[in-house]
Scaffold this motif. Structure first.
Motif, PDB file in Angstrom:
ATOM      1  N   UNK A  37       1.014  -1.240   0.330  1.00 18.93           N
ATOM      2  CA  UNK A  37       0.291   0.318   0.265  1.00 18.93           C
ATOM      3  C   UNK A  37       1.102   0.779   0.122  1.00 18.93           C
ATOM      4  N   UNK A  38       0.674   2.303  -0.702  1.00 20.80           N
ATOM      5  CA  UNK A  38       1.250   3.956  -0.976  1.00 20.80           C
ATOM      6  C   UNK A  38       0.005   4.751  -0.400  1.00 20.80           C
ATOM      7  N   UNK A  39       0.740   5.851   0.315  1.00 20.18           N
ATOM      8  CA  UNK A  39       0.321   6.318   1.671  1.00 20.18           C
ATOM      9  C   UNK A  39       0.608   7.676   1.761  1.00 20.18           C
ATOM     10  N   UNK A  40      -0.773   8.780   1.178  1.00 18.30           N
ATOM     11  CA  UNK A  40      -0.019  10.336   1.503  1.00 18.30           C
ATOM     12  C   UNK A  40      -1.218  10.897   1.121  1.00 18.30           C
ATOM     13  N   UNK A  41      -1.233  12.095   2.720  1.00 15.64           N
ATOM     14  CA  UNK A  41      -2.332  13.089   3.197  1.00 15.64           C
ATOM     15  C   UNK A  41      -2.337  13.913   1.878  1.00 15.64           C
ATOM     16  N   UNK A  42      -3.422  14.132   1.358  1.00 14.68           N
ATOM     17  CA  UNK A  42      -3.953  15.027   0.712  1.00 14.68           C
ATOM     18  C   UNK A  42      -4.275  16.722   1.912  1.00 14.68           C
ATOM     19  N   UNK A  43      -3.688  17.294   1.750  1.00 14.80           N
ATOM     20  CA  UNK A  43      -3.992  18.221   2.703  1.00 14.80           C
ATOM     21  C   UNK A  43      -5.292  19.299   1.604  1.00 14.80           C
ATOM     22  N   UNK A  44      -5.593  19.279   0.394  1.00 16.58           N
ATOM     23  CA  UNK A  44      -6.445  20.165  -0.172  1.00 16.58           C
ATOM     24  C   UNK A  44      -8.327  18.949  -0.060  1.00 16.58           C
ATOM     25  N   UNK A  45      -8.183  17.734  -0.046  1.00 15.65           N
ATOM     26  CA  UNK A  45      -9.212  16.906   0.821  1.00 15.65           C
ATOM     27  C   UNK A  45      -9.301  17.097   2.003  1.00 15.65           C
ATOM     28  N   UNK A  46      -7.891  16.727   2.282  1.00 18.77           N
ATOM     29  CA  UNK A  46      -8.220  17.020   4.102  1.00 18.77           C
ATOM     30  C   UNK A  46      -8.128  15.413   4.374  1.00 18.77           C
ATOM     31  N   UNK A  47      -7.839  14.158   2.969  1.00 15.66           N
ATOM     32  CA  UNK A  47      -7.868  12.785   3.219  1.00 15.66           C
ATOM     33  C   UNK A  47      -6.600  12.349   3.319  1.00 15.66           C
ATOM     34  N   UNK A  48      -6.394  10.900   3.781  1.00 13.23           N
ATOM     35  CA  UNK A  48      -5.132   9.719   3.826  1.00 13.23           C
ATOM     36  C   UNK A  48      -6.410   9.307   2.079  1.00 13.23           C
ATOM     37  N   UNK A  49      -5.006   9.174   0.956  1.00 11.01           N
ATOM     38  CA  UNK A  49      -5.303   8.802   0.297  1.00 11.01           C
ATOM     39  C   UNK A  49      -4.045   7.581  -0.114  1.00 11.01           C
ATOM     40  N   UNK A  50      -5.082   6.444  -0.701  1.00 11.93           N
ATOM     41  CA  UNK A  50      -4.315   5.112  -0.399  1.00 11.93           C
ATOM     42  C   UNK A  50      -4.824   4.255  -1.637  1.00 11.93           C
ATOM     43  N   UNK A  51      -3.182   4.076  -2.433  1.00 10.90           N
ATOM     44  CA  UNK A  51      -2.583   3.479  -3.477  1.00 10.90           C
ATOM     45  C   UNK A  51      -2.374   1.281  -3.127  1.00 10.90           C
ATOM     46  N   UNK A  52      -3.337   0.386  -3.307  1.00 12.46           N
ATOM     47  CA  UNK A  52      -3.056  -0.979  -2.890  1.00 12.46           C
ATOM     48  C   UNK A  52      -2.384  -1.689  -5.013  1.00 12.46           C
ATOM     49  N   UNK A  53      -1.347  -2.495  -4.604  1.00 14.46           N
ATOM     50  CA  UNK A  53      -0.438  -2.671  -5.684  1.00 14.46           C
ATOM     51  C   UNK A  53      -0.422  -4.324  -5.453  1.00 14.46           C
ATOM     52  N   UNK A  54      -0.687  -5.067  -6.268  1.00 16.36           N
ATOM     53  CA  UNK A  54      -0.397  -6.890  -6.192  1.00 16.36           C
ATOM     54  C   UNK A  54       0.957  -6.535  -6.238  1.00 16.36           C
ATOM     55  N   UNK A  55       1.979  -7.805  -5.572  1.00 13.63           N
ATOM     56  CA  UNK A  55       3.877  -7.963  -6.180  1.00 13.63           C
ATOM     57  C   UNK A  55       4.168  -7.652  -7.401  1.00 13.63           C
ATOM     58  N   UNK A  56       3.373  -7.941  -7.626  1.00 12.35           N
ATOM     59  CA  UNK A  56       2.978  -7.877  -9.425  1.00 12.35           C
ATOM     60  C   UNK A  56       3.297  -6.619  -9.891  1.00 12.35           C
ATOM     61  N   UNK A  57       2.310  -6.363  -9.605  1.00 14.26           N
ATOM     62  CA  UNK A  57       2.002  -4.723 -10.059  1.00 14.26           C
ATOM     63  C   UNK A  57       3.261  -3.462 -10.078  1.00 14.26           C
ATOM     64  N   UNK A  58       3.690  -3.709  -8.352  1.00 12.72           N
ATOM     65  CA  UNK A  58       4.591  -3.096  -7.584  1.00 12.72           C
ATOM     66  C   UNK A  58       5.930  -3.064  -8.643  1.00 12.72           C
ATOM     67  N   UNK A  59       6.346  -4.631  -9.006  1.00 12.77           N
ATOM     68  CA  UNK A  59       7.719  -5.329  -9.558  1.00 12.77           C
ATOM     69  C   UNK A  59       7.951  -4.293 -11.248  1.00 12.77           C
TER      70      UNK A  59
END
Length: 83
Positions: A37-59
């Protein structure tokens, strides 16, 4: 700068942006047994944005960073020599 921590269920890498005039929020990458998972705070929406990758996608993403424009398919090493 980055940090690495080992939790009981994941390895956590945090990327800290430093040195440029326009700094981005920290990026937190968590490596689990079945995904990343990759997370980053978005100050504009004031929410934590999260993306999930499979092992294959990240490779494939890591490979894509060093390749020229085009379309590619990742072939696992154990299948590369077959037929």
């Amino acid at each position: 700068m980055f940090t690495i921590e080992h939790d009981f269920d994941a390895t956590v890498v945090t990327l800290v942006d430093e040195g440029s005039p326009h700094l981005e929020e920290d990026v937190k990458i968590q490596a689990f047994e079945d995904c990343y998972t990759v997370e980053q705070w978005d100050p504009h929406s004031r929410t934590m944005q999260k993306i999930t990758f499979s092992h294959t996608q990240l490779r494939e993403l890591a490979s894509a960073l060093d390749l020229p424009e085009g379309s590619y398919r990742f072939v696992p090493e154990d299948e590369a020599g077959k037929g």
